[in-house]
Design an enzyme around this catalytic site. Structure first.
Site, short mmCIF file in Angstrom:
data_model
loop_
_atom_site.label_atom_id
_atom_site.label_comp_id
_atom_site.label_asym_id
_atom_site.label_seq_id
_atom_site.Cartn_x
_atom_site.Cartn_y
_atom_site.Cartn_z
N ALA A 64 -46.21 6.43 8.26
CA ALA A 64 -45.00 7.24 8.35
C ALA A 64 -44.53 7.50 6.93
O ALA A 64 -44.87 6.74 6.00
CB ALA A 64 -43.95 6.49 9.14
N GLU A 112 -51.96 3.35 13.71
CA GLU A 112 -51.44 3.46 15.08
C GLU A 112 -51.91 4.76 15.74
O GLU A 112 -52.22 4.79 16.93
CB GLU A 112 -49.91 3.39 15.06
CG GLU A 112 -49.42 2.00 14.66
CD GLU A 112 -47.93 1.96 14.37
OE1 GLU A 112 -47.47 2.68 13.46
OE2 GLU A 112 -47.20 1.23 15.06
N GLU A 132 -46.48 -2.60 7.47
CA GLU A 132 -45.04 -2.43 7.67
C GLU A 132 -44.20 -3.62 7.20
O GLU A 132 -43.12 -3.45 6.65
CB GLU A 132 -44.71 -2.15 9.15
CG GLU A 132 -45.08 -0.76 9.62
CD GLU A 132 -46.52 -0.64 10.11
OE1 GLU A 132 -47.32 -1.57 9.86
OE2 GLU A 132 -46.84 0.37 10.72
#
Ligand code: DAK
Length: 258
Positions: A64, A112, A132
């Protein structure tokens, strides 16, 4: 679409995440573009297989977008996470198989995304990881749920708790990827596999995908029940007649998807 390139090669769709300057990191715009491409893909009854890859030779998707995420409120983070999860789930239950062609970094949301596909082929240069926790975050696009389905609980725990990156060979060893290819051959190998899938009976492939997905989490007897139902439903299709007749007549089957 700014950040997604979508093209069709015969019966195979190829969706490319296209933000190479940011290593194809998923920002809000990319997620919006991805949704638009998926709308189109879901409606295309001709498609037999979808391939997902990243632009450039460095990254599949490096996660992200950290810069954008750093400015999010928790309400925006929730919306972002729901949107991302929504797309990944749509890929997972898409009626055609989805193959991830991982051409470089697949980190965080990138790993993911690959795990939301049916299976993964990787370039020798690929790197996988769920970093993360190093950012004070945790996987938010399904990583805590899907990674273990590829590599087992213990390997998933280790990858998520340490945030460490693994190379393509290690990914192959733990079952995250099905095949490791020379970088310049990756796309050809993936398209070759997609082409083989495209020649099979589409309803049978779709039913197989549904049975595998729906049966995974339930007691075996329930899963076997799904298989019986889907298997018997196929006998109402023309393609069963076409496939079995072609076998008996020793000719190649030409399926019509009905
Ligand atoms: N976001 C934004 N920009 C990124 C990026 C990312 N994830 N990854 C790379 N970039 C940008 C870099 O900032 C750099 O930009 P410029 O400085 O040129 O403007 C450019 O891409 C090239 O990257 P590098 O210069 O860093 O390239 P290197 O070869 O030196 O390093 C690298 C490559 C992949 C090792 C490094 O870029 C890196 O560590 N990137 C970050 C990888 C990462 O930590 N990814 C996981 C992100 S976290 C949630 C929803 C989702 C998620 C979590 C929660 N909810 C809301 C609950 C998911 C989270 C993640 O995915």
């Amino acid at each position: 679409m700014e950040n997604i390139i979508y093209e069709k090669i015969e019966l195979v769709g190829v969706l490319q995440v296209n933000r190479p300057k940011a290593l194809n990191a998923l920002n809000v715009q990319t997620i919006i573009d991805f949704e638009k491409a998926l709308d189109k893909i879901e409606q295309d009854r001709e498609l037999r297989c979808l391939v997902i890859t990243g632009s450039g030779d460095k990254a599949f998707v490096a996660g992200a977008d950290i810069v954008e995420m750093s400015k999010m409120t928790s309400i925006q983070a929730k919306e972002f996470s729901q949107k991302g999860q929504g797309i990944f789930r749509r890929l997972e239950i898409l009626r055609i198989p989805v193959i991830a062609a991982v051409n470089g970094y697949a980190l965080g949301g990138g790993c993911e995304l690959a795990c939301a596909c049916d299976f993964i082929y990787a370039s020798e240069k690929a790197k996988f990881g769920q970093p993360e926790v190093a950012l004070g975050l945790m996987p938010g696009f399904g990583g805590t749920q899907r990674l273990a389905r590829f590599v087992g609980l213990a390997n998933a725990r280790e990858l998520i708790y340490t945030g460490r990156q693994i190379n393509a060979q290690e990914a192959l060893r733990i079952g995250l990827v099905n095949k490791v290819c020379e970088p310049e051959k990756l796309m050809n190998e993936v398209l070759e596999c997609a082409k083989i899938i495209s020649k099979q009976a589409p309803l049978a492939v779709a039913a197989s995908k549904e049975a595998i997905n729906d049966g995974f989490d339930v007691a075996i007897d329930k899963g076997l029940g799904f298989e019986v139902d889907l298997f018997s439903d196929l006998f109402e299709s023309e393609d069963v007649k076409i496939g079995t007749k072609a076998f008996i007549e020793k000719t190649p089957a030409k399926f019509i998807g009905e």
